[in-house]
Write a protein that holds these residues in place. Structure first.
Motif, mmCIF file in Angstrom:
data_model
loop_
_atom_site.group_PDB
_atom_site.id
_atom_site.type_symbol
_atom_site.label_atom_id
_atom_site.label_comp_id
_atom_site.label_asym_id
_atom_site.label_seq_id
_atom_site.Cartn_x
_atom_site.Cartn_y
_atom_site.Cartn_z
ATOM 1 N N LEU A 72 0.823 -1.209 0.000
ATOM 2 C CA LEU A 72 0.000 0.000 0.000
ATOM 3 C C LEU A 72 0.857 1.260 0.000
ATOM 4 N N LEU A 73 1.888 1.272 0.838
ATOM 5 C CA LEU A 73 2.749 2.452 0.907
ATOM 6 C C LEU A 73 3.525 2.647 -0.389
ATOM 7 N N ALA A 74 3.989 1.542 -0.979
ATOM 8 C CA ALA A 74 4.724 1.643 -2.235
ATOM 9 C C ALA A 74 3.823 2.123 -3.372
ATOM 10 N N ALA A 75 2.525 1.813 -3.269
ATOM 11 C CA ALA A 75 1.569 2.238 -4.297
ATOM 12 C C ALA A 75 1.117 3.677 -4.113
ATOM 13 N N GLY A 76 1.574 4.325 -3.053
ATOM 14 C CA GLY A 76 1.244 5.726 -2.835
ATOM 15 C C GLY A 76 0.056 5.965 -1.924
ATOM 16 N N SER A 77 -0.430 4.949 -1.254
ATOM 17 C CA SER A 77 -1.555 5.133 -0.336
ATOM 18 C C SER A 77 -1.135 5.974 0.862
ATOM 19 N N ALA A 78 -2.090 6.703 1.401
ATOM 20 C CA ALA A 78 -1.814 7.510 2.585
ATOM 21 C C ALA A 78 -1.472 6.601 3.762
ATOM 22 N N LEU A 79 -0.649 7.105 4.664
ATOM 23 C CA LEU A 79 -0.217 6.303 5.797
ATOM 24 C C LEU A 79 -1.407 5.865 6.650
ATOM 25 N N TRP A 80 -2.402 6.765 6.813
ATOM 26 C CA TRP A 80 -3.545 6.414 7.663
ATOM 27 C C TRP A 80 -4.402 5.330 7.016
ATOM 28 N N VAL A 81 -4.457 5.310 5.683
ATOM 29 C CA VAL A 81 -5.213 4.266 4.992
ATOM 30 C C VAL A 81 -4.526 2.915 5.193
ATOM 31 N N ALA A 82 -3.201 2.902 5.034
ATOM 32 C CA ALA A 82 -2.451 1.659 5.229
ATOM 33 C C ALA A 82 -2.565 1.191 6.683
ATOM 34 N N ALA A 83 -2.499 2.140 7.619
ATOM 35 C CA ALA A 83 -2.581 1.791 9.039
ATOM 36 C C ALA A 83 -3.944 1.212 9.385
#
Length: 248
Positions: A72-83
């Motif tokens: 998710l982080l590598a794909a550019g998702s926001a940190l809160w979305v990944a969390a």
């Protein structure tokens, strides 16, 4: 011989030792190392540094969730979305502590409890539950420390090997790569089957149906949450009408 000495000697054989915990952790260790190796390689392939990859395993230590959060982080998702996604996937861990505590007959010591609680993964929880079900008297916090610490250490060591060996080593071996990804759920399934009892079939069925509905209608995180809620509610209703299961 002093009767008190005989009693101490007899009692010492009833509790599992740290060495037994280390020995019992070997099946988990053998499955964690290759999966963690695959995670380390995958994380560096996605652009994370080896140190960042190892940091994920040291601090998050969440198995499949680490693959999800790095993707998710590598794909550019926001940190809160990944969390939030990872929290939804791992919310089941909130239930592990109370579930074990209700089965443990021994008094707990806070420093030791905090240490092994950090390492309470699916597989460690399943191994502890199986031991408590088989013979509650032999369970001990030293045993838990042995199995939890060795499992965590093997996960970190596997990540170090994968992260610093570079990525792409398994690109020519898709079958091996798929097998590495299957080892973790296969290990947990073996522990689940070892401790499964007939009276739990209704809860397991409800959890599977809830997960199926969640993944069909929404997403994988929703499926995990739906399965947990459905299984727990079914178990509570069943316990209310049939009485609590025998812990002996």
């Amino acid at each position: 011989m002093d009767s008190s000495a005989i009693k101490v000697g007899a009692d010492s054989t009833l509790t599992a030792t740290l060495a037994e915990g280390i020995k019992d952790s070997l099946p988990i260790v053998l499955s964690y190392v290759p999966v963690a190796f695959a995670f380390g390689m995958n994380a560096t392939k996605l652009g994370f540094t080896p140190l960042e990859s190892v940091f994920f395993s040291c601090i998050i230590y969440a198995g499949a969730s680490q693959f999800v959060i790095t993707t998710l982080l590598a794909a550019g998702s926001a940190l809160w979305v990944a969390a939030l996604t990872v929290m939804a996937m791992d919310v089941r861990h909130v239930l592990y502590g109370p579930s074990l505590r209700s089965r443990i007959l021994h008094p707990l010591k806070n420093p030791k409890t905090a240490l092994w609680a950090f390492g309470l993964t699916d597989e460690v929880f399943a191994a502890a539950t199986a031991k408590l079900v088989r013979d509650n008297r032999r369970w001990s916090e030293n045993w838990m420390l042995g199995i939890a610490f060795c499992s965590w250490l093997s996960w970190v060591a596997g990540t170090v090997l994968g992260a610093f060996s570079g990525y792409g080593l398994l690109e020519g071996y898709p079958t091996v790569e798929s097998a590495l990804g299957f080892m973790l759920p296969a290990l947990f399934m073996s522990f689940l089957l070892a401790s499964f009892q007939r009276r739990q079939s209704l809860s397991v069925t409800a959890a599977l149906l809830g997960a199926l509905a969640g993944v069909t209608l929404f997403s994988i995180p929703a499926a995990i949450l739906a399965g947990i809620v459905a299984g727990c509610l079914t178990a509570l209703v069943q316990a209310f009408y049939q009485g609590a299961p025998d812990e002996s």
